[in-house]
Scaffold this motif. Structure first.
Motif, mmCIF file in Angstrom:
data_model
loop_
_atom_site.group_PDB
_atom_site.id
_atom_site.type_symbol
_atom_site.label_atom_id
_atom_site.label_comp_id
_atom_site.label_asym_id
_atom_site.label_seq_id
_atom_site.Cartn_x
_atom_site.Cartn_y
_atom_site.Cartn_z
ATOM 1 N N ASP A 109 0.837 -1.205 0.000
ATOM 2 C CA ASP A 109 0.000 0.000 0.000
ATOM 3 C C ASP A 109 0.872 1.256 0.000
ATOM 4 O O ASP A 109 1.950 1.281 0.590
ATOM 5 N N THR A 110 0.359 2.291 -0.666
ATOM 6 C CA THR A 110 1.151 3.523 -0.779
ATOM 7 C C THR A 110 1.339 4.189 0.585
ATOM 8 O O THR A 110 2.357 4.832 0.817
ATOM 9 N N LEU A 265 -5.342 -3.661 -3.202
ATOM 10 C CA LEU A 265 -4.562 -2.412 -3.142
ATOM 11 C C LEU A 265 -4.995 -1.454 -4.244
ATOM 12 O O LEU A 265 -5.141 -0.246 -4.014
ATOM 13 N N ALA A 269 -6.715 2.180 -3.728
ATOM 14 C CA ALA A 269 -6.029 3.358 -4.285
ATOM 15 C C ALA A 269 -6.979 4.125 -5.212
ATOM 16 O O ALA A 269 -6.992 5.359 -5.218
#
Ligand code: NAD
Length: 313
Positions: A109-110, A265, A269
């Motif tokens: 994940d960012t 993910l 996002a």
């Protein structure tokens, strides 16, 4: 390149990347490496075909202490947090990371990636953290032909050294604009490739059940509007792509469980930036259900073909 390089996480992708790295740098260089699983460290020592010196370490922190550049390749955000932020054994616990380059190639994940970047800047202002996820699968990792998507600008002053290191493990290196955008590119890619795999599984199964030779369909898809590279080199039907996991009893490869992670993910996002998805939730559910099926669990994601009803045993 500096003569001390680090590698953390020697799994399905990490081990062949580590092998390429340690067999392409000079014998006078050292690769300091670590994995939580002792067997993976032993495999790294015995099976990598290294030319460089190998130094098995007892923590990610030790790797960071000894290396000038390092690459990490672990499963999820929580593992990346453990590798970098663990108070005792984490990379950022190293006493001095001045001038060091830290590269995380995991698909995560960012938020975690940005957090590790921010913590790096706070605790070691002269160290540099980059997200640089990869595509190309385990076959590409073995061949050293994977694609890197780096979360940095084309003007980043560290790009030349990043390219020098990453080109030992991959052929194509793209800059994506800034921190965490390497991951954004990776989410786009994996959402597409997993969705295309599912679509191929559905239509090849349909063709076979209709009495058609799947090789004919595979051939047709070289020139028609449904054409996609996955149908050629990573077809989910056993035997159609000789090098693909589908032709090796779906040995991973890219585990089906990681599709759940990566599409999850990508969906999260997209939600964050308000990008609408029509197919994502259905694709995600399909892979989640398949991953819970005994015939599919732990296997390569192309095993979705079995869940769709093809490859009946
Ligand atoms: P894997 O499960 O085969 O390997 C992960 C390795 O990380 C294991 O050896 C594990 O012991 C190690 N590890 C876990 N936590 C650790 C820690 N705290 N410190 C040190 N080592 C630790 O996974 P993989 O297939 O190699 O994938 C790794 C990452 O690369 C994932 O994010 C995945 O999504 C991504 N990826 C995989 C592929 C693929 O085809 N397999 C392709 C592109 C990207």
């Amino acid at each position: 390149l500096p003569s001390h390089i680090g590698f953390i996480g020697l799994g399905n992708m990490g081990f062949p990347m580590f092998s390429n790295l340690s067999s392409k740098i000079p014998a006078t260089s050292t690769v300091h490496f670590y994995d939580v699983v002792p067997e993976s460290i032993q495999r790294g020592l015995k099976e990598s075909g290294a030319v460089a010196q190998l130094d098995p370490c007892s923590s990610a922190r030790e790797v960071a202490e000894k290396s000038e550049m390092l690459v990490s390749m672990v499963p999820e955000g929580k593992h990346v947090s453990a590798v970098y932020l663990d108070p005792k054994d984490g990379v950022l616990g190293a006493t001095d990371l001045s001038g060091k380059i830290l590269i995380d190639s995991s698909t995560i994940d960012t938020a975690t990636s940005l957090q590790v970047g921010e913590e790096t800047a706070k605790r070691h202002p002269r160290a540099h953290f980059f997200d640089a996820p990869v595509s190309g699968g385990t076959a590409g990792a073995k061949k050293g032909s994977i694609t890197f998507m780096i979360g940095c600008a084309e003007s980043d002053p560290h790009l030349p050294i990043l390219k020098l290191l990453l080109s030992l493990m991959g052929h194509n290196i793209y800059t994506c604009g800034g921190p965490s955008l390497g991951l954004t590119a990776k989410f786009c890619n994996n959402y597409l490739s997993s969705s295309i795999t599912l679509l191929n599984a559905e239509m090849f199964n349909f063709a076979i059940k209709s009495g058609m030779d799947p090789r004919i369909l595979q051939d047709i898809l070289k020139t028609t509007t449904g054409c996609n590279r996955n149908a050629q080199w990573a077809n989910p039907v056993p035997g159609l792509s000789p090098d693909a996991p589908s032709s090796k009893n779906y040995a991973p490869g890219f585990k089906i469980e990681y599709v759940k992670k990566d599409i999850g993910l990508a969906i999260a996002a997209c939600e964050r930036v308000g990008a609408k998805l029509a197919l994502g939730p259905t694709t995600w559910n399909t892979y989640v259900e398949a991953g819970q099926d005994d015939r599919c669990a732990g296997k390569d994601s192309k095993v979705i073909y079995r869940w769709i009803g093809g490859d009946e045993e």
